[in-house]
Design an enzyme around this catalytic site. Structure first.
Site, PDB file in Angstrom:
ATOM      1  N   SER A  23     -26.198 -30.944 -29.468  1.00 11.16           N
ATOM      2  CA  SER A  23     -24.535 -30.597 -29.619  1.00 11.16           C
ATOM      3  C   SER A  23     -24.042 -30.611 -28.121  1.00 11.16           C
ATOM      4  CB  SER A  23     -24.664 -29.380 -30.432  1.00 11.16           C
ATOM      5  OG  SER A  23     -23.122 -29.050 -30.409  1.00 11.16           O
ATOM      6  N   ASP A  78     -26.832 -28.447 -37.620  1.00 10.22           N
ATOM      7  CA  ASP A  78     -25.808 -29.152 -38.730  1.00 10.22           C
ATOM      8  C   ASP A  78     -25.177 -28.139 -39.740  1.00 10.22           C
ATOM      9  OD1 ASP A  78     -24.582 -31.826 -39.058  1.00 10.22           O
ATOM     10  OD2 ASP A  78     -25.040 -31.457 -40.981  1.00 10.22           O
ATOM     11  N   ASP A  94     -13.289 -19.909 -39.114  1.00 14.49           N
ATOM     12  CA  ASP A  94     -13.800 -18.582 -38.860  1.00 14.49           C
ATOM     13  C   ASP A  94     -12.422 -17.723 -39.236  1.00 14.49           C
ATOM     14  OD1 ASP A  94     -16.303 -19.258 -38.234  1.00 14.49           O
ATOM     15  OD2 ASP A  94     -16.116 -18.455 -36.228  1.00 14.49           O
ATOM     16  N   LYS A 123     -21.310 -10.777 -35.827  1.00 13.59           N
ATOM     17  CA  LYS A 123     -21.112 -11.988 -36.364  1.00 13.59           C
ATOM     18  C   LYS A 123     -22.519 -12.486 -36.093  1.00 13.59           C
ATOM     19  CE  LYS A 123     -19.536 -16.852 -35.713  1.00 13.59           C
ATOM     20  NZ  LYS A 123     -18.482 -17.657 -34.924  1.00 13.59           N
TER      21      LYS A 123
END
Length: 209
Positions: free
Chosen positions: A7, A68, A166, A186
């Site tokens: 990524s 992913d 979010d 989180k």
């Protein structure tokens, strides 16, 4: 051990870096090593994760891990799913950097999602994450972990943190949107946290880390 993250998302690197800190590995993005993004032609998170991890491992010669992930909304039959990051049609402004383009795409995605859910009474949704780790492109035993974090989509955004969907994803058990949560909270509850706990256990067992 150095592990390449398939990524170029700086926020994803920071989040996963904290989650994988217990292993003592060095996590680097593929972009920092000059690796282009892989094609993601598949319909499932697991298949696209495998494609991304194999590409990163093949180009760098390093073990690789791919995340992913995306949002699956019940009333939309699982959309946006694997298209979560590019859900809305979007043309970047010339000269803008990658992070600015990502923020603009996120905003467009959120607008489209709210449009698609206009008038819907069922607003249940889940953030889902598949983590795939490979020792090499030919690794016959990829490590696969999966996390799901349930909530509901609000009609208006709330919170300034996080990224992607979010600000719209409300977690009833926590009484806040994901964008309103402190990083520590989180990282303790998210779909990536759930998958990361599984992946750490798999790496310790299978890779002897």
């Amino acid at each position: 051990m150095k592990l390449v993250l398939a990524s170029n998302n700086a926020k994803k690197l920071a989040e996963l870096g904290l989650l994988f800190a217990p292993l003592g590995i060095e996590l680097v993005t593929q972009g920092s090593l000059g690796v282009s993004e892989a094609d993601e032609p598949h319909h499932t998170f697991v298949e696209n994760g495998l494609a991304k991890a194999r590409h990163a491992a093949a180009v760098t010669g390093l073990p690789a891990i791919a995340d992913d992930s995306g949002l699956c909304v019940d009333a939309l039959g699982g959309e946006p799913g694997v298209q979560s990051a590019v859900y809305a049609p979007f043309t970047p402004e010339p000269g803008t950097d990658r992070e600015a383009q990502r923020r603009a795409q996120d905003a467009a995605n959120n607008r489209l999602l709210l449009d698609r859910l206009a008038g819907a009474t069922d607003r249940r949704a889940s953030f889902v994450c598949s983590l795939i780790a490979l020792r090499s492109p030919q690794d016959p035993e990829p490590l696969i972990a999966f996390g799901r974090w349930g909530g509901e989509i609000l009609a208006t955004p709330q919170g300034e943190g996080g990224f992607g969907y979010d600000p719209l994803m409300f977690i009833p058990t926590l009484g806040r949107t994901v964008a309103s949560l402190p990083t520590e909270l989180k990282n303790a509850h998210s779909h990536r946290a759930i998958a990361a706990v599984q992946m750490i256990a798999l790496m310790r067992s299978a890779w002897r880390l």
